[in-house]
Design a protein around this motif. Structure first.
Motif, PDB file in Angstrom:
ATOM      1  N   ILE A 168       0.840  -1.198   0.000  1.00 16.50           N
ATOM      2  CA  ILE A 168       0.000   0.000   0.000  1.00 16.50           C
ATOM      3  C   ILE A 168       0.871   1.244   0.000  1.00 16.50           C
ATOM      4  O   ILE A 168       0.633   2.200  -0.753  1.00 16.50           O
ATOM      5  N   ALA A 169       1.914   1.226   0.814  1.00 18.37           N
ATOM      6  CA  ALA A 169       2.816   2.378   0.890  1.00 18.37           C
ATOM      7  C   ALA A 169       3.626   2.539  -0.394  1.00 18.37           C
ATOM      8  O   ALA A 169       3.742   3.649  -0.930  1.00 18.37           O
ATOM      9  N   LYS A 170       4.181   1.457  -0.903  1.00 18.36           N
ATOM     10  CA  LYS A 170       5.018   1.524  -2.106  1.00 18.36           C
ATOM     11  C   LYS A 170       4.233   2.019  -3.315  1.00 18.36           C
ATOM     12  O   LYS A 170       4.787   2.708  -4.188  1.00 18.36           O
ATOM     13  N   ASN A 171       2.962   1.662  -3.382  1.00 15.55           N
ATOM     14  CA  ASN A 171       2.144   2.028  -4.536  1.00 15.55           C
ATOM     15  C   ASN A 171       1.267   3.251  -4.292  1.00 15.55           C
ATOM     16  O   ASN A 171       0.491   3.648  -5.172  1.00 15.55           O
ATOM     17  N   GLY A 172       1.367   3.840  -3.117  1.00 12.31           N
ATOM     18  CA  GLY A 172       0.607   5.050  -2.828  1.00 12.31           C
ATOM     19  C   GLY A 172      -0.897   4.850  -2.891  1.00 12.31           C
ATOM     20  O   GLY A 172      -1.630   5.702  -3.391  1.00 12.31           O
ATOM     21  N   ILE A 173      -1.382   3.724  -2.380  1.00 12.69           N
ATOM     22  CA  ILE A 173      -2.809   3.423  -2.447  1.00 12.69           C
ATOM     23  C   ILE A 173      -3.541   4.124  -1.304  1.00 12.69           C
ATOM     24  O   ILE A 173      -3.342   3.798  -0.125  1.00 12.69           O
ATOM     25  N   VAL A 174      -4.356   5.082  -1.633  1.00 12.93           N
ATOM     26  CA  VAL A 174      -5.215   5.743  -0.659  1.00 12.93           C
ATOM     27  C   VAL A 174      -6.591   5.084  -0.656  1.00 12.93           C
ATOM     28  O   VAL A 174      -7.210   4.888   0.391  1.00 12.93           O
ATOM     29  N   GLU A 175      -7.040   4.714  -1.839  1.00  9.33           N
ATOM     30  CA  GLU A 175      -8.375   4.119  -1.997  1.00  9.33           C
ATOM     31  C   GLU A 175      -8.287   3.054  -3.083  1.00  9.33           C
ATOM     32  O   GLU A 175      -7.831   3.333  -4.196  1.00  9.33           O
ATOM     33  N   GLY A 176      -8.697   1.835  -2.760  1.00 10.49           N
ATOM     34  CA  GLY A 176      -8.606   0.754  -3.742  1.00 10.49           C
ATOM     35  C   GLY A 176      -8.717  -0.597  -3.081  1.00 10.49           C
ATOM     36  O   GLY A 176      -9.378  -0.749  -2.043  1.00 10.49           O
ATOM     37  N   THR A 177      -8.063  -1.594  -3.671  1.00  8.42           N
ATOM     38  CA  THR A 177      -8.129  -2.949  -3.147  1.00  8.42           C
ATOM     39  C   THR A 177      -6.749  -3.578  -3.145  1.00  8.42           C
ATOM     40  O   THR A 177      -5.841  -3.136  -3.855  1.00  8.42           O
ATOM     41  N   ILE A 178      -6.614  -4.626  -2.344  1.00  3.97           N
ATOM     42  CA  ILE A 178      -5.390  -5.420  -2.338  1.00  3.97           C
ATOM     43  C   ILE A 178      -5.779  -6.887  -2.465  1.00  3.97           C
ATOM     44  O   ILE A 178      -6.618  -7.386  -1.717  1.00  3.97           O
ATOM     45  N   TYR A 179      -5.194  -7.523  -3.466  1.00  4.15           N
ATOM     46  CA  TYR A 179      -5.514  -8.912  -3.817  1.00  4.15           C
ATOM     47  C   TYR A 179      -4.418  -9.826  -3.301  1.00  4.15           C
ATOM     48  O   TYR A 179      -3.232  -9.550  -3.478  1.00  4.15           O
ATOM     49  N   LEU A 180      -4.820 -10.927  -2.686  1.00  2.00           N
ATOM     50  CA  LEU A 180      -3.893 -11.899  -2.119  1.00  2.00           C
ATOM     51  C   LEU A 180      -4.264 -13.285  -2.630  1.00  2.00           C
ATOM     52  O   LEU A 180      -5.430 -13.676  -2.567  1.00  2.00           O
ATOM     53  N   GLN A 181      -3.283 -14.024  -3.138  1.00  3.51           N
ATOM     54  CA  GLN A 181      -3.545 -15.371  -3.667  1.00  3.51           C
ATOM     55  C   GLN A 181      -2.516 -16.360  -3.155  1.00  3.51           C
ATOM     56  O   GLN A 181      -1.309 -16.098  -3.185  1.00  3.51           O
ATOM     57  N   VAL A 182      -3.007 -17.484  -2.671  1.00  3.16           N
ATOM     58  CA  VAL A 182      -2.150 -18.588  -2.244  1.00  3.16           C
ATOM     59  C   VAL A 182      -2.481 -19.808  -3.102  1.00  3.16           C
ATOM     60  O   VAL A 182      -3.658 -20.175  -3.239  1.00  3.16           O
ATOM     61  N   THR A 183      -1.451 -20.419  -3.698  1.00  2.00           N
ATOM     62  CA  THR A 183      -1.658 -21.677  -4.417  1.00  2.00           C
ATOM     63  C   THR A 183      -0.847 -22.772  -3.735  1.00  2.00           C
ATOM     64  O   THR A 183       0.033 -22.493  -2.914  1.00  2.00           O
TER      65      THR A 183
END
Length: 290
Positions: A85-100
């Motif tokens: 979030i910090a590296k990409n400057g996300i103020v408003e949005g989503t974060i996707y997480l995937q485990v295989t």
């Protein structure tokens, strides 16, 4: 602005933070070969995660259901999410997480001694002032062709993609899926109606639907505000005769449904119950995000 490609996102892949063009997984990853993986999507407001603990708890349940190990501690996953979030400057949005399940030569049986793969990335999105929420969406009803364990949040999303595409081609915003004559849920969201008597109705929690994190929060808010809630199945016909309808998901919050097939609800505009629940949810999310 000068010429050249814009700076790409930083994503996380199996221990490394890399630019998205350099992000790669093996062709032998079982998520790629078998859809053998699970995922979570968490919204971000004001640079903070919404309902992070609930999303991580559901991730744990999905992994356990598929006999899959988690490649990192939940604390480490949260740290990775916040760093992205910090590296990409996300103020408003989503974060996707995937485990295989990980990388192994192609075999239907589960491999022994493999390390699960972990991929996380961010997406900037307009969540608070989404114009769709202001006008509502139309939905069509389609047969639910998914597997029977919809409570596990797997990456096997082709049926949902097919449903969304058919809705798009038919001029609708989404699809509500129907099984044995009853609505299960939306293509990627939980479905609700508000009866003429003001009762909020949504499908009860079973293996037939995803146990939505936003669903749980919204139902709690509704009951706290004095609304009657019934957790039961409803038919498309009952939905078409409802006063209002809406959907919930992590990325759409509470979004009005103003048309079901050919039936217009609430004069084609977001209804008062839906609008209030959206406002209450956003207030709660911003107050409790961390």
């Amino acid at each position: 602005m000068g010429k050249g490609n814009p700076v790409s996102r930083v994503v996380y892949v199996n221990g490394d933070f890399v630019r998205e063009k350099e992000a790669k997984v093996s062709v032998f990853d079982r998520g790629f070969l078998f859809g053998d993986g699970v995922y979570e999507v968490c919204s971000v407001l004001d640079g903070k995660l919404i309902d992070k603990d609930a999303h991580l708890a559901r991730l744990g349940r999905s992994l356990e259901s598929l006999k899959m190990n988690c490649p990192a501690s939940l604390e480490d996953i949260t740290s990775i999410q916040r760093e992205l979030i910090a590296k990409n400057g996300i103020v408003e949005g989503t974060i996707y997480l995937q485990v295989t399940r990980g990388v192994a030569d192609r075999d239907f049986n589960f491999p022994n001694s493999v390390t699960p793969s972990l991929v996380i990335f961010t997406q900037k999105k307009n969540l608070l002032n989404d114009p769709i929420a202001g006008k509502g969406i139309s939905v069509i009803t389609l047969p639910d062709i998914r597997w029977r364990r919809r409570d596990i949040k797997t990456v096997m999303l082709l049926p949902a993609s097919l449903a969304k595409q058919e809705a798009l081609e038919r001029g609708a915003g989404d699809a509500w899926l129907v099984e044995d004559g009853y609505v299960t849920e939306g293509s990627a969201n939980n479905a609700y109606i508000v009866t003429m008597g003001g009762v909020i109705v949504t499908r009860q929690l079973t293996h037939s639907i995803l146990h939505g994190i936003t669903r749980k929060a919204v139902l709690k808010l509704a009951e706290q505000d004095g609304y009657e809630v019934e957790e039961r199945a409803f038919t498309p016909g009952e939905a078409c005769e409802a006063a209002e309808a809406f959907i919930t998901s992590a990325s759409s919050f509470v979004t009005p449904v103003v048309k079901i097939n050919d039936r217009v609800l609430c004069n084609g505009i977001p209804g008062p119950v839906t609008s209030k629940l959206r406002r209450l949810y956003i207030e709660m999310a911003r107050a409790e995000a961390e």
